[in-house]
Scaffold this active site. Structure first.
Site, short mmCIF file in Angstrom:
data_model
loop_
_atom_site.label_atom_id
_atom_site.label_comp_id
_atom_site.label_asym_id
_atom_site.label_seq_id
_atom_site.Cartn_x
_atom_site.Cartn_y
_atom_site.Cartn_z
N LYS A 1 22.83 62.60 -21.24
CA LYS A 1 22.28 61.38 -20.67
C LYS A 1 21.55 61.72 -19.36
O LYS A 1 21.84 62.78 -18.78
CB LYS A 1 23.40 60.37 -20.41
CG LYS A 1 24.29 60.73 -19.21
CD LYS A 1 25.19 59.58 -18.87
CE LYS A 1 26.03 59.92 -17.65
NZ LYS A 1 25.30 59.89 -16.39
N HIS B 1 30.22 61.95 -22.83
CA HIS B 1 31.48 62.65 -22.56
C HIS B 1 32.50 61.74 -21.88
O HIS B 1 33.69 62.05 -21.84
CB HIS B 1 31.23 63.86 -21.64
CG HIS B 1 30.78 63.48 -20.26
ND1 HIS B 1 29.47 63.23 -19.96
CD2 HIS B 1 31.48 63.28 -19.12
CE1 HIS B 1 29.37 62.90 -18.68
NE2 HIS B 1 30.57 62.92 -18.14
N LYS C 1 37.48 61.03 -27.73
CA LYS C 1 37.93 60.56 -29.05
C LYS C 1 39.27 59.86 -28.96
O LYS C 1 39.50 58.84 -29.62
CB LYS C 1 38.00 61.75 -30.01
CG LYS C 1 38.17 61.34 -31.47
CD LYS C 1 37.94 62.53 -32.39
CE LYS C 1 37.93 62.10 -33.85
NZ LYS C 1 37.61 63.22 -34.74
N GLU D 1 34.76 55.48 -8.32
CA GLU D 1 35.26 56.80 -7.98
C GLU D 1 35.27 57.01 -6.48
O GLU D 1 34.49 56.40 -5.74
CB GLU D 1 34.43 57.89 -8.68
CG GLU D 1 32.95 57.83 -8.43
CD GLU D 1 32.18 58.88 -9.22
OE1 GLU D 1 32.80 59.89 -9.60
OE2 GLU D 1 30.98 58.70 -9.43
N ASP E 1 23.05 55.37 -14.24
CA ASP E 1 23.92 56.53 -14.43
C ASP E 1 25.17 56.18 -15.24
O ASP E 1 25.58 56.95 -16.11
CB ASP E 1 24.33 57.09 -13.07
CG ASP E 1 25.21 58.33 -13.19
OD1 ASP E 1 24.84 59.26 -13.93
OD2 ASP E 1 26.27 58.37 -12.55
N HIS F 1 27.61 54.61 -20.36
CA HIS F 1 29.04 54.66 -20.63
C HIS F 1 29.70 53.29 -20.71
O HIS F 1 30.43 53.00 -21.65
CB HIS F 1 29.74 55.49 -19.56
CG HIS F 1 29.19 56.87 -19.41
ND1 HIS F 1 28.88 57.66 -20.51
CD2 HIS F 1 28.89 57.61 -18.32
CE1 HIS F 1 28.42 58.84 -20.06
NE2 HIS F 1 28.42 58.82 -18.76
N LYS G 1 30.30 54.56 -6.30
CA LYS G 1 30.68 55.83 -5.68
C LYS G 1 31.24 55.59 -4.28
O LYS G 1 30.98 54.56 -3.66
CB LYS G 1 29.46 56.76 -5.57
CG LYS G 1 29.07 57.46 -6.85
CD LYS G 1 27.97 58.48 -6.59
CE LYS G 1 27.69 59.33 -7.82
NZ LYS G 1 28.85 60.14 -8.21
N LYS H 1 40.27 54.55 -6.43
CA LYS H 1 39.74 55.13 -7.66
C LYS H 1 40.22 54.29 -8.85
O LYS H 1 41.42 54.13 -9.06
CB LYS H 1 40.24 56.58 -7.79
CG LYS H 1 39.62 57.37 -8.91
CD LYS H 1 40.13 58.80 -8.85
CE LYS H 1 39.54 59.66 -9.95
NZ LYS H 1 40.05 61.05 -9.87
#
Length: 464
Positions: free
Chosen positions: A142, A172, A176, A210, A229, A234, A332, A337
């Site tokens: 990405k 990522h 899974k 984060e 981003d 995601h 960010k 978190k």
């Protein structure tokens, strides 16, 4: 569907870059140490004039942690990969160079584009179908394109080289185990599915905040920002998994069809002054670390007005979710978190007289990395039996024994595109955020500020 066979060679383009050393090679090492990369040949390629010794040092360094933890068979496999690997200097944007290398490698080959997006796109444009051996798989990082139009253009380029099921658009962030944990929670519990709709759910939040700041990534991040981003790729994928209709199977076809159906029904509606927010961090402190003002970070162009915190309200126009806001937020340099989805249920219509205390709406929290489950319920006591108090039921969900990029690589090597974003979904994710990005670039929404180490601008209401 095109028939799949296991990859024999993994070719990493951008082998001398940060992504390869920090994430790709350690992910491959853990995969190989578990005996799940059988007989794979590793080849690195890049524009840097690396010697074989430099490349081997990078591989050995990245493999070190897994080598120290592997059983004897795993150690032998890691040593075999390191012993047989090689490096090629080439310019992937020069016609004929990548094609010539592909013809030298044992196939099927998986080509991992660990490169800036614009370089990856140029490399694919100069490749011809005749230069791509049968069975080749193309793995794209990405962001996939920079808008709906450019994503469609890139899709057309890629499907001219290989079939759609040989294209892996990497996500990522969504492992899974996480995918299956969400599906198992939703569809294996009869007490949940009947209330998983607009009649009982007030809102759904998907949050990725984060405590890391820019960390030297200005070259990429300052041209992207939080909305592009994280949310565009995601978080929209997680939202779709939370909202899908029950698929017949957890196979990639049924699951990705269900995801695409949700995304097609999704949009961020104007006015964007009420359905989106953006902010940028200023100097502050996180866990004793001094964080500089974002615009003072090396490589940042303040005139871009890049946001480091973004929030959007997505609506899904279908029978199940009409009127339920899906709040997606990523930031960010935050003080706390958080990586979770929070489902807030509607309050009870009537609480019998006689109870005391606060009756709060039930919340279900699904944490990501590590995967956890928390269910907040109101119960009687302790002490006064008529007093309501909040109790939390906790569970730890199944975790993968692989690193995130190991899961991605396993899907690539075995031809399983479950963790890959399908072409139509990649375009729809851009369609959803493009109007907001245009509005922001036109200055229609102010860029607010927050001190690094806080929970965001003071004007933003806190989240549960």
């Amino acid at each position: 569907m095109t028939s799949q066979s296991s990859v024999k060679t993994l070719l990493i383009l951008g082998a001398s870059g940060d992504l390869t050393g920090r994430l790709l090679l350690p992910g491959l090492a853990r995969l190989a140490a578990k005996g799940r990369a059988g007989g794979l040949k590793l080849v690195g390629a890049g524009s840097d004039p690396w010697t074989p010794e430099q490349w081997l040092e990078r591989v050995s360094t990245s493999f070190a942690d897994s080598l120290g933890q592997a059983d004897p068979a795993g150690k032998l496999e890691l040593e075999r990969i390191a012993r047989s690997t090689d490096y090629h200097q080439l310019d992937v944007t020069a016609g004929g160079e990548l094609g010539a290398l592909l013809k030298q490698l044992e196939g099927p080959v998986a080509v991992y584009f660990a490169l800036p997006p614009q370089v990856s796109q140029k490399a694919c444009e100069v490749l011809t179908p005749e230069e791509v051996p049968p069975g080749t798989r193309l793995v794209m990082e990405k962001p996939f394109g920079s808008s709906e139009a450019t994503a469609r253009e890139l899709n057309n380029t890629l499907v001219g080289l290989v079939p759609e099921d040989h294209i892996h658009r990497v996500d990522h962030f969504l492992g899974k185990a996480t995918v299956l944990n969400i599906l198992g929670l939703r569809f294996a519990n009869t007490f949940l599915e009947p209330v998983w709709n607009r009649n009982y759910i007030e809102k759904v939040e998907v949050i990725f905040e984060e405590d890391l700041a820019l960390e030297g990534r200005a070259r990429y991040y300052d041209g992207a920002g939080a909305l592009r981003d994280m949310i565009q790729s995601h978080l929209l994928q997680i939202m779709a998994l939370m909202a899908i209709e029950p698929p017949a199977t957890v196979g990639e076809r049924d699951l990705r069809d269900a995801v695409s159906t949700v995304l097609r029904a999704s949009s961020i509606k104007p006015p964007f002054s009420t359905t989106s927010r953006r902010a940028r961090y200023t100097a502050g402190s996180i866990s004793g670390r001094d964080i500089p003002d974002y615009v003072q970070e090396q490589g940042v162009d303040a005139s871009r007005n890049t946001e480091t915190l973004a929030e959007v309200r997505v609506e899904i126009d279908n029978w199940r979710w009409q009127g339920v806001p899906f709040i997606l937020r990523s930031g960010k340099a935050m003080g706390i978190k958080r990586k979770e989805a929070v489902i807030t249920f509607r309050p009870v219509p009537h609480l019998p007289a006689g109870f005391t205390g606060v009756d709060s709406p039930n919340q279900l929290r699904i944490g990501f990395g590590p995967d956890t489950l928390q269910f907040d319920v109101d119960v009687n006591g302790p002490g006064n039996i008529l007093s309501l108090d909040r109790a939390t039921l906790n569970a730890v969900l199944s975790a993968s024994d692989l690193l995130p990029y190991g899961e991605v690589l396993e899907g690539v090597l075995t031809g399983d595109p479950l963790l890959s974003v399908r072409g139509d979904a990649a375009e729809d994710c851009w369609r959803i955020v493009d109007p907001v990005l245009r509005s922001w670039s036109n200055g229609e929404l102010p860029l607010e500020e927050y001190d690094a180490g806080t929970t965001g601008p003071a004007s933003w209401p806190g989240s549960p």
